[in-house]
Design a protein around this motif. Structure first.
Motif, PDB file in Angstrom:
ATOM      1  N   THR A   1       0.830  -1.214   0.000  1.00  0.00           N
ATOM      2  CA  THR A   1       0.000   0.000   0.000  1.00  0.00           C
ATOM      3  C   THR A   1       0.863   1.263   0.000  1.00  0.00           C
ATOM      4  OG1 THR A   1      -0.260   0.209   2.410  1.00  0.00           O
ATOM      5  CG2 THR A   1      -1.835  -1.211   1.255  1.00  0.00           C
ATOM      6  N   GLU A   2       2.092   1.177   0.483  1.00  0.00           N
ATOM      7  CA  GLU A   2       2.981   2.351   0.372  1.00  0.00           C
ATOM      8  C   GLU A   2       3.293   2.625  -1.095  1.00  0.00           C
ATOM      9  OE1 GLU A   2       5.299   2.764   4.546  1.00  0.00           O
ATOM     10  OE2 GLU A   2       6.343   1.563   3.050  1.00  0.00           O
ATOM     11  N   ASN A   3       3.322   1.562  -1.898  1.00  0.00           N
ATOM     12  CA  ASN A   3       3.569   1.712  -3.332  1.00  0.00           C
ATOM     13  C   ASN A   3       2.319   2.136  -4.095  1.00  0.00           C
ATOM     14  OD1 ASN A   3       6.468   0.717  -4.156  1.00  0.00           O
ATOM     15  ND2 ASN A   3       5.807  -0.529  -2.427  1.00  0.00           N
ATOM     16  N   CYS A   4       1.157   1.807  -3.547  1.00  0.00           N
ATOM     17  CA  CYS A   4      -0.111   2.166  -4.214  1.00  0.00           C
ATOM     18  C   CYS A   4      -0.640   3.512  -3.740  1.00  0.00           C
ATOM     19  CB  CYS A   4      -1.166   1.099  -3.948  1.00  0.00           C
ATOM     20  SG  CYS A   4      -0.807  -0.468  -4.768  1.00  0.00           S
ATOM     21  N   LEU A   5      -0.227   3.960  -2.560  1.00  0.00           N
ATOM     22  CA  LEU A   5      -0.807   5.175  -1.976  1.00  0.00           C
ATOM     23  C   LEU A   5       0.250   6.190  -1.546  1.00  0.00           C
ATOM     24  CD1 LEU A   5      -3.482   3.378   0.255  1.00  0.00           C
ATOM     25  CD2 LEU A   5      -3.891   4.459  -1.951  1.00  0.00           C
ATOM     26  N   ASP A   6       1.011   5.869  -0.496  1.00  0.00           N
ATOM     27  CA  ASP A   6       1.929   6.849   0.121  1.00  0.00           C
ATOM     28  C   ASP A   6       2.895   7.457  -0.893  1.00  0.00           C
ATOM     29  OD1 ASP A   6       1.947   5.861   3.453  1.00  0.00           O
ATOM     30  OD2 ASP A   6       1.088   4.612   1.896  1.00  0.00           O
ATOM     31  N   LYS A   7       3.389   6.621  -1.780  1.00  0.00           N
ATOM     32  CA  LYS A   7       4.389   7.071  -2.751  1.00  0.00           C
ATOM     33  C   LYS A   7       3.846   8.190  -3.656  1.00  0.00           C
ATOM     34  CE  LYS A   7       5.398   4.500  -6.911  1.00  0.00           C
ATOM     35  NZ  LYS A   7       5.950   3.303  -7.514  1.00  0.00           N
ATOM     36  N   HIS A   8       2.509   8.239  -3.826  1.00  0.00           N
ATOM     37  CA  HIS A   8       1.920   9.226  -4.745  1.00  0.00           C
ATOM     38  C   HIS A   8       1.460  10.505  -4.053  1.00  0.00           C
ATOM     39  CE1 HIS A   8       2.024   5.913  -7.495  1.00  0.00           C
ATOM     40  NE2 HIS A   8       1.086   5.248  -6.868  1.00  0.00           N
ATOM     41  N   LEU A   9       1.503  10.539  -2.715  1.00  0.00           N
ATOM     42  CA  LEU A   9       0.842  11.636  -2.002  1.00  0.00           C
ATOM     43  C   LEU A   9       1.406  13.008  -2.351  1.00  0.00           C
ATOM     44  CD1 LEU A   9       0.185  10.043   1.509  1.00  0.00           C
ATOM     45  CD2 LEU A   9      -1.406  10.349  -0.389  1.00  0.00           C
ATOM     46  N   TYR A  10       2.738  13.090  -2.524  1.00  0.00           N
ATOM     47  CA  TYR A  10       3.340  14.409  -2.759  1.00  0.00           C
ATOM     48  C   TYR A  10       3.213  14.842  -4.212  1.00  0.00           C
ATOM     49  CZ  TYR A  10       4.941  13.617   1.925  1.00  0.00           C
ATOM     50  OH  TYR A  10       4.954  13.368   3.272  1.00  0.00           O
ATOM     51  N   ILE A  11       3.314  13.904  -5.139  1.00  0.00           N
ATOM     52  CA  ILE A  11       3.297  14.278  -6.559  1.00  0.00           C
ATOM     53  C   ILE A  11       1.865  14.378  -7.078  1.00  0.00           C
ATOM     54  CG2 ILE A  11       4.481  13.819  -8.778  1.00  0.00           C
ATOM     55  CD1 ILE A  11       5.612  11.263  -7.220  1.00  0.00           C
ATOM     56  N   ARG A  12       1.017  13.409  -6.668  1.00  0.00           N
ATOM     57  CA  ARG A  12      -0.334  13.383  -7.250  1.00  0.00           C
ATOM     58  C   ARG A  12      -1.401  13.152  -6.186  1.00  0.00           C
ATOM     59  NH1 ARG A  12       2.558   8.759  -9.396  1.00  0.00           N
ATOM     60  NH2 ARG A  12       3.036   9.810 -11.359  1.00  0.00           N
ATOM     61  N   GLY A  13      -1.203  13.781  -5.027  1.00  0.00           N
ATOM     62  CA  GLY A  13      -2.159  13.600  -3.918  1.00  0.00           C
ATOM     63  C   GLY A  13      -3.572  14.034  -4.255  1.00  0.00           C
ATOM     64  N   ASP A  14      -3.703  15.072  -5.111  1.00  0.00           N
ATOM     65  CA  ASP A  14      -5.038  15.577  -5.447  1.00  0.00           C
ATOM     66  C   ASP A  14      -5.588  14.977  -6.729  1.00  0.00           C
ATOM     67  OD1 ASP A  14      -5.129  17.195  -3.180  1.00  0.00           O
ATOM     68  OD2 ASP A  14      -3.937  18.738  -4.179  1.00  0.00           O
ATOM     69  N   LYS A  15      -4.860  14.028  -7.310  1.00  0.00           N
ATOM     70  CA  LYS A  15      -5.337  13.361  -8.526  1.00  0.00           C
ATOM     71  C   LYS A  15      -6.355  12.288  -8.144  1.00  0.00           C
ATOM     72  CE  LYS A  15      -3.634  10.322 -12.181  1.00  0.00           C
ATOM     73  NZ  LYS A  15      -2.475   9.835 -12.924  1.00  0.00           N
ATOM     74  N   THR A  16      -7.357  12.070  -9.004  1.00  0.00           N
ATOM     75  CA  THR A  16      -8.342  11.004  -8.727  1.00  0.00           C
ATOM     76  C   THR A  16      -7.652   9.641  -8.820  1.00  0.00           C
ATOM     77  OG1 THR A  16     -10.133  12.331  -9.635  1.00  0.00           O
ATOM     78  CG2 THR A  16     -10.528   9.973  -9.443  1.00  0.00           C
ATOM     79  N   ALA A  17      -7.750   8.879  -7.732  1.00  0.00           N
ATOM     80  CA  ALA A  17      -7.218   7.509  -7.720  1.00  0.00           C
ATOM     81  C   ALA A  17      -8.327   6.567  -8.181  1.00  0.00           C
ATOM     82  CB  ALA A  17      -6.743   7.138  -6.322  1.00  0.00           C
ATOM     83  N   ILE A  18      -9.479   6.640  -7.492  1.00  0.00           N
ATOM     84  CA  ILE A  18     -10.627   5.793  -7.849  1.00  0.00           C
ATOM     85  C   ILE A  18     -11.787   6.676  -8.276  1.00  0.00           C
ATOM     86  CG2 ILE A  18     -12.377   4.199  -6.940  1.00  0.00           C
ATOM     87  CD1 ILE A  18     -10.185   2.961  -5.202  1.00  0.00           C
ATOM     88  N   LEU A  19     -12.307   6.384  -9.450  1.00  0.00           N
ATOM     89  CA  LEU A  19     -13.486   7.090  -9.951  1.00  0.00           C
ATOM     90  C   LEU A  19     -14.633   6.090  -9.870  1.00  0.00           C
ATOM     91  CD1 LEU A  19     -13.514   9.097 -13.327  1.00  0.00           C
ATOM     92  CD2 LEU A  19     -15.509   8.446 -12.007  1.00  0.00           C
TER      93      LEU A  19
END
Length: 635
Positions: free
Chosen positions: A65-83
């Motif tokens: 989950t660090e690879n699916c979530l935490d790793k993206h928080l700074y670069i794409r935290g506001d991007k839609t993950a699940i629509l």
């Protein structure tokens, strides 16, 4: 040259050659460059197919989950993950960003811990395609619990079998689900299933249809109040690369379903890698796989593969025919879908309808189309290519299995020239072999045989939960030192692979693998039934449908045959689920058997398919005369 993202055919061949000559170097580079590890591996691969024992990235520490979530928080935290696109088109779609998903997963993980779930515990998830399903899967992975998702179309018996097999401590479900114009009482099915289970301590219930349901005191808890109270911070449990991630049950050809066990590190690397290449994912794409997370397709290509790549992945709750047959295309237009991945069954069903359902929508956002679950027939391929892709979108006809964890054979869009009905070429790292009946490899092109894989890939299932012997016998005993897929295949003159279908007693209906044994067991429980045999026959929409040959007991009474057919299908629905119902039921005086008592399904298949020109030599049968009698009354 990046091993991770193949962009043209020449590059594919270079990468493929390297992956086969130096597999450990190849996968080590992929793993090192694209993922977060808490500790690097001591050894890339150790394997022995004779045991079988397979270990990838041994000694490495990580949390998926660090690879699916935490790793993206700074670069794409506001991007839609699940629509999330709900069943009812009037209900608003939900955009869940990476930050919001991270918070939801942490809260859910803390709820699991508060109810006593620890690393290694099994949690069965029986939910419709709502955000809570993806969140609960990731919450389990966050704390090292082993999730086992059961498709929410299965019966209470199928559910309890799976709960008991993995000795689950918890079930996560909802009050009910929407399916087109219907609502389904999921909680009632869970309650019924749990009457046969002793290991479940807690049931968490999400609200979806707001129905009035029974809650058993001390065992059942509404999910939302618990989430509201939970902390939004939860450190990820540090897992070993070979720690179990999930168990997913697949139909066995002999009765009991098989709990395929997938582990953490290799599964993450392979699903992320194949997602990136098979769908040529780019940063602002909107990717939609129409599968249910209850199947491996949903695990690998709705949840883990897309999220590890920081993608926007669509979760659809509904069905392709509700409120009408334009629903898929309405969603494509609405969300500007770029990659669309569905089953041939759905394509065939939609192709039967009026083209107006397609033509009123703008599908120009689509770049890549995909199919999964069974080989796509030529007619459906052309309809999909012409009407949905406007002949501009490559179709990736992906071949893989629950057991493989990820796609093994598929075109790479804009690299591999496609060919209708062919899965084309193996993914990097995959070494296919076609075998003859005597266990010899068939070399060269323009050949046909049984499809095996000669070398392990990172996402191969490691065992069948609680039954390693069965794992060995099922996959590694037919051909020495090879993984046997259970499928036949042909390799054409240029080396492209075409899957020709199962060679065992598993029938693929609408993309679902259905073992014949459990269906026959259900039928045989009917008091009027003496014996039964199930085979598949070609069906315009489902690909295959089920044909049942049923011998009745001499009960002296002549029963209404139509009523009997209804009762038999009801038994199947109760034991397995409506997906396993028979399209045709023929009452027969006997079944063709060998002298050792084996039912000759080959003959029954030919009769069901109306292909009786060459039944082979029936004189060696114990009862050759029965074949004529069955043919005379065939439906």
């Amino acid at each position: 040259m990046s091993n991770y993202h193949i962009k043209h055919l020449e590059e594919y061949f270079q990468v493929y050659r390297k992956s086969v000559r130096y597999p450990e170097v190849f996968w080590e580079e992929v793993a090192e460059e694209h993922f977060l590890w808490r500790k690097k591996w001591d050894k890339v691969l150790e394997w022995d197919f004779s045991k079988p024992e397979i270990k990838w990235f041994q000694g490495a520490k990580l949390n998926i989950t660090e690879n699916c979530l935490d790793k993206h928080l700074y670069i794409r935290g506001d991007k839609t993950a699940i629509l999330f696109e709900p069943n009812d088109p009037k209900e608003e779609a939900q955009h869940i960003t990476y930050k919001q998903l991270h918070e939801k997963v942490c809260r859910f993980a803390n709820v699991l811990k508060s109810k006593g779930i620890q690393k290694g515990d099994r949690v069965v998830i029986y939910l419709p395609m709502i955000p809570e399903l993806a969140v609960s899967v990731l919450a389990c992975a966050r704390i090292g619990a082993i999730h086992s998702v059961v498709f929410a179309g299965f019966s209470s018996t199928a559910l309890s079998t799976r709960i008991n097999d993995c000795q689950a401590k918890m079930v996560i479900t909802s009050d009910g689900s929407y399916r087109g114009g219907k609502t389904i009482d999921l909680k009632g099915i869970v309650d019924e299933g749990l009457e046969e289970c002793t290991t479940v301590e807690n049931v968490l219930v999400a609200k979806r249809i707001n129905s009035d349901i029974e809650m058993k005191s001390g065992r059942d808890h509404w999910l939302q109040p618990l989430l509201d109270e939970a902390s939004s911070e939860c450190d990820a449990e540090i897992m070993d690369a070979e720690d179990p991630l999930f168990i997913l049950y697949t139909s066995g050809s002999t009765g009991r379903p098989k709990g395929m066990l997938h582990t953490t590190g290799g599964y993450m690397v392979y699903t992320a890698y194949t997602f990136k290449n098979v769908f040529q994912y780019k940063e602002n794409d909107i990717y939609w796989c129409t599968a249910d997370i209850g199947w491996i397709t949903g695990h690998s290509y709705i949840v883990y593969g897309p999220l590890a790549n920081g993608a926007t992945t669509v979760m659809f709750e509904g069905v392709p025919s509700y409120p009408d047959y334009g629903r898929f295309w309405e969603i494509v237009q609405k969300h500007k879908i770029t990659q669309f991945y569905t089953a041939p069954t759905a394509i065939r069903a939609l192709a039967k309808e009026n083209l107006d359902f397609v033509n009123k929508y703008d599908l120009s956002s689509l770049r890549i189309l995909g199919t999964v679950g069974e080989p796509i027939n030529e007619e459906a391929w052309h309809w999909y290519n012409d009407n949905i892709g406007d002949k501009k979108c490559p179709i990736v006809d992906t071949w893989w299995q629950t057991e493989t964890g990820g796609v093994l054979i598929s075109p790479i869009p804009f690299s591999t020239p496609t060919k209708p009905t062919y899965a084309t070429l193996p993914m990097p790292g995959i070494q296919p072999a076609l075998m003859d009946e005597n266990g010899n490899e068939i070399k060269g092109n323009s050949v046909e045989g049984r499809l095996c894989i000669k070398f392990p890939w990172p996402s191969i299932a490691r065992t069948i939960w609680g039954d390693h012997e069965r794992y060995k016998n099922t996959y590694f005993s037919a051909f020495e030192n090879k993984y046997f897929t259970g499928d036949g295949a042909l390799r054409d003159e240029v080396g492209y692979y075409r899957i020709t279908g199962r060679v065992d007693d598993v029938i693929i209906v609408s993309g679902h693998n259905l073992g014949t044994a459990p269906i026959e067991d259900s039928i045989n429980e009917h008091p009027a039934v003496a014996e039964s045999a199930i085979v598949g026959f070609p069906h315009d929409i489902k690909g295959n449908a089920l044909y049942g040959y049923v011998i009745l007991k001499e009960t002296g009474e002549v029963r209404d045959r139509d009523n009997l057919r209804t009762e038999i299908n009801q038994l199947i629905t109760d034991h397995i689920g409506p997906i396993a119902k028979l399209n045709k039921i023929q009452f027969v005086p006997g079944l063709p058997k060998t002298r050792s008592g084996k039912i000759m399904r080959r003959i029954l298949r030919k009769i069901a398919s109306k292909d009786t020109s060459n039944l082979g030599d029936t004189s060696t049968l114990l009862n050759p005369e029965v074949v004529e009698l069955i043919m005379k009354d065939a439906l």
